[in-house]
Design an enzyme around this catalytic site. Sequence first.
Site, PDB file in Angstrom:
ATOM      1  N   GLY A  40      -0.685  -6.824 -12.865  1.00 33.67           N
ATOM      2  CA  GLY A  40      -1.568  -6.867 -14.024  1.00 33.67           C
ATOM      3  C   GLY A  40      -0.810  -7.253 -15.269  1.00 33.67           C
ATOM      4  O   GLY A  40       0.423  -7.339 -15.277  1.00 33.67           O
TER       5      GLY A  40
ATOM      6  N   GLY B 153      -0.383  -0.020 -17.979  1.00 31.82           N
ATOM      7  CA  GLY B 153      -0.036   1.273 -17.404  1.00 31.82           C
ATOM      8  C   GLY B 153       0.483   1.226 -15.991  1.00 31.82           C
ATOM      9  O   GLY B 153       0.351   2.219 -15.262  1.00 31.82           O
ATOM     10  N   LYS B 154       1.107   0.113 -15.578  1.00 31.59           N
ATOM     11  CA  LYS B 154       1.596   0.019 -14.196  1.00 31.59           C
ATOM     12  C   LYS B 154       2.751   0.989 -13.952  1.00 31.59           C
ATOM     13  O   LYS B 154       2.774   1.704 -12.953  1.00 31.59           O
ATOM     14  CB  LYS B 154       2.037  -1.417 -13.908  1.00 31.59           C
ATOM     15  CG  LYS B 154       0.938  -2.461 -14.038  1.00 31.59           C
ATOM     16  CD  LYS B 154       1.423  -3.831 -13.634  1.00 31.59           C
ATOM     17  CE  LYS B 154       2.489  -4.379 -14.557  1.00 31.59           C
ATOM     18  NZ  LYS B 154       2.026  -4.574 -15.934  1.00 31.59           N
TER      19      LYS B 154
ATOM     20  N   SER C 196      -9.994 -25.757 -14.965  1.00 30.55           N
ATOM     21  CA  SER C 196     -11.190 -24.977 -15.298  1.00 30.55           C
ATOM     22  C   SER C 196     -11.776 -25.312 -16.661  1.00 30.55           C
ATOM     23  O   SER C 196     -12.821 -24.773 -17.023  1.00 30.55           O
ATOM     24  CB  SER C 196     -10.874 -23.481 -15.236  1.00 30.55           C
ATOM     25  OG  SER C 196      -9.869 -23.150 -16.172  1.00 30.55           O
TER      26      SER C 196
ATOM     27  N   LYS D  54     -11.076 -13.780 -17.723  1.00 29.60           N
ATOM     28  CA  LYS D  54     -11.810 -14.627 -18.661  1.00 29.60           C
ATOM     29  C   LYS D  54     -13.033 -13.915 -19.228  1.00 29.60           C
ATOM     30  O   LYS D  54     -13.333 -14.037 -20.424  1.00 29.60           O
ATOM     31  CB  LYS D  54     -12.228 -15.923 -17.961  1.00 29.60           C
ATOM     32  CG  LYS D  54     -11.051 -16.823 -17.593  1.00 29.60           C
ATOM     33  CD  LYS D  54     -11.477 -18.045 -16.809  1.00 29.60           C
ATOM     34  CE  LYS D  54     -10.297 -18.923 -16.455  1.00 29.60           C
ATOM     35  NZ  LYS D  54     -10.659 -20.114 -15.662  1.00 29.60           N
TER      36      LYS D  54
END
Length: 811
Positions: free
Chosen positions: A369, A374-375, A692, A735
Amino acid sequence: MSETTNQEKSALADAAPSLPADGLIILPVRQTVLFPGMMLPLAIGRPASIAAAQEAVRSERPIGVIMQTDASVEDPNADQLHRVGTSAQILRYITAPDGTHHVICRGLRRIRVLEYVSGFPYLVARVEEIGSSEVMSPEIEARIGLLRERAREAIALLPNVPPELASAIENLDSGSALADFIAGIIDIPPEEKQKLLERIDVKERLDKVLSVIAQRVEVLKISKTIGEQTQQKLSAQQREHILREQLRQIQKELGEDDEKAAEIAELCDAIEKAGMPKEAEEQAKKELRRLERMPEAAAEYAMIRTYLDWLIDLPWSKTDPDRIDIAEAMHILDEDHYGLPKVKRRILEYLAVRKLNPEGRSPILCFVGPPGVGKTSLGKSIARATGRKFTRLSLGGVHDEAEIRGHRRTYVGAMPGNIIQSIRKVGTRNPVMMLDEMDKLGVGFHGDPSSALLEVLDPEQNSTFRDNYLGVAFDLSKVMFIGTANLLDSIPGPVRDRMEVIEIPGYTEDEKLEIAKRYLVMRQLSAAGLKPEQCDITEGAIRAIIRDYTREAGVRNLERLIGAICRHAAMRVAEGSTEHMRVDAAALPAIIGPRRFESEVAMRTSIPGVATGLAWTPTGGDILFVEASRVPGRGKLILTGQLGDVMKESAQAALTLAKSRAEPLGIDVGVFEKSDVHIHVPAGAIPKDGPSAGVAMYVALVSLLTSRTARSDTAMTGEISLRGLVLPIGGVKEKVLAAARAGITTVLLPSRNQKDIEDVPEAARKQVRFIWLDHVDDAVAAALAADGETCGREDPEPTTASRARQVARSA
């Protein structure tokens, strides 16, 4: 059979073309220079070289030996050979039992190649002999004498020199022959020998050989001196060993050896109590016996003692009991972290399985992430919930395999790798070990550390992990490994395959608000030395910080700014100007400065030619503006904004698609021939790439060419095809969260990405309305205001019933 073969050879010889009068068969050689008057054995293996040597032997002709300019060339041509070589007589041709061919040559005269002659199965050249006029002048005689003296010095410094060599040097009276002989036997690079061969003037050749042999004599003198010093040093070491042995015996007679005996007994007792497996215990006792026989002053004594200390201190059999209470674990996880339901559910599943199957293998989780979500702190919470000890190992910038596996004990200052060091430090063999920043592992010339992690992270192999320093297996199967990374793509595939990946999304505004109220404010108040009643930060102030001062997926910058407010309040309280400070949104500019971000969507989309896209970044998602402009020209497409190759191709596809659909869109086709179209993506200092942005580029072009303004509350993403189809993209979760943070209320997504909406947090799904796109016409209808319509006030009216069904508001 032999007669037939000889007849065939004779027939082939008669059929072969004859050599010209001044022609010579050429034998190319690698890294070898033959001088006139020298005998030299050569090994030949190339078919052309074998044929050349056999023809020279058959016809009893001399052969030209010429060195290649590039030794790596297998089949050299005329341009890849030196122009000067030596004609030679083949004295003997030998075919060895293993099939290799050898010739013994004697150098005759120097030759210079005039031109090469074609039509032969080997190299043939027209050559001229290079003669040298040698007049025995006093200068030549002096150089010959000096060269003989230098040669005698070199021979005296060399071991095992045959006496014939010195006799040959003394019997050579010609300066040219003496220079060639010494140049042939001296140890210098082949290119230097070739330069000597090409020197025709005898005086210059003698000077060059004198210079080279003088240098070699100096090198030999230095080598001899070093050898003598080494021998003296070895003798000194032997003497020291004898003296130390005598000293040990004297200490034993005086009773001073009892201290070492007590130390050995203490180590033996510690080995027995360490609970080592059989292999490690045998290795430790073997090293202990060596230590017992070794004097304390020996250099290796300290190395063996350190090795035994490592073996004894490792927790071979020490484990912390698992404290598995599902309800208590859930309470701890909720207390330490807000949200993250999927992560918490997976941790509780692990605890439940561990409770029912205590002997099962520990899983290897990997939290992926953006920074600040907060990993790392999740790993501490897992250790607290399981009752285990926690240790963290940072892998960022590690580029040496030895940092994982350790160094071998043969190296000075060798130590175990970081895995074993962490196990020893934590004191138990079943801790929670966090491998932080796995995506930032480096690769150096000392090996690939990610490859060393393969054994560590494989539950089938890590029970016998072998550190290079220990040299014995250590069981890592009870360790609960947890990896963290910002990007999954940077982790090597084999390492990624051994872990269970759990993605942690960025936080929404409401989640950040709750995290700030529950954890960040209290933590920063405590860090600033304030009590809760001395400083009160309102909810409106926290929301203002989130919206106007930070745009991030995590809460790291949010906590920094709350800390700045707390420090400001601490200063006011410390100076006595106030006892209680209340901070609301209006007070923020005076404390932490003017707001850094503002909602510029309405301003950026207030004119035709501007569309709002969505982008994925390593730190989460972000909004992306696509600006299109038209200027008089000849139909050229101009692209700016640090766009990558894929993004440039998307712009080309968008323009081609707009041209192909000009008539349905009401665009004059002649506009494309008389105008240049310029597409710019702001923040030009930041590189951008990916497919994209195709939908946003197409909408910006249609907005420009139809003079219809894009809606300010709408953002879009999707790849386009030349048929107008909208193709799926990645990073939907990041996104959509970025759109929610930027105040976007409508998001256009490819319909084939509907399955990815489940990963978007529920709070973000409630803030945003989704419109699903199958075709670019759906995007134009949803994103562009109708003629005369005020942009952003009302939703577009679907053009067909099928498009109406594509609009969905998330529950």
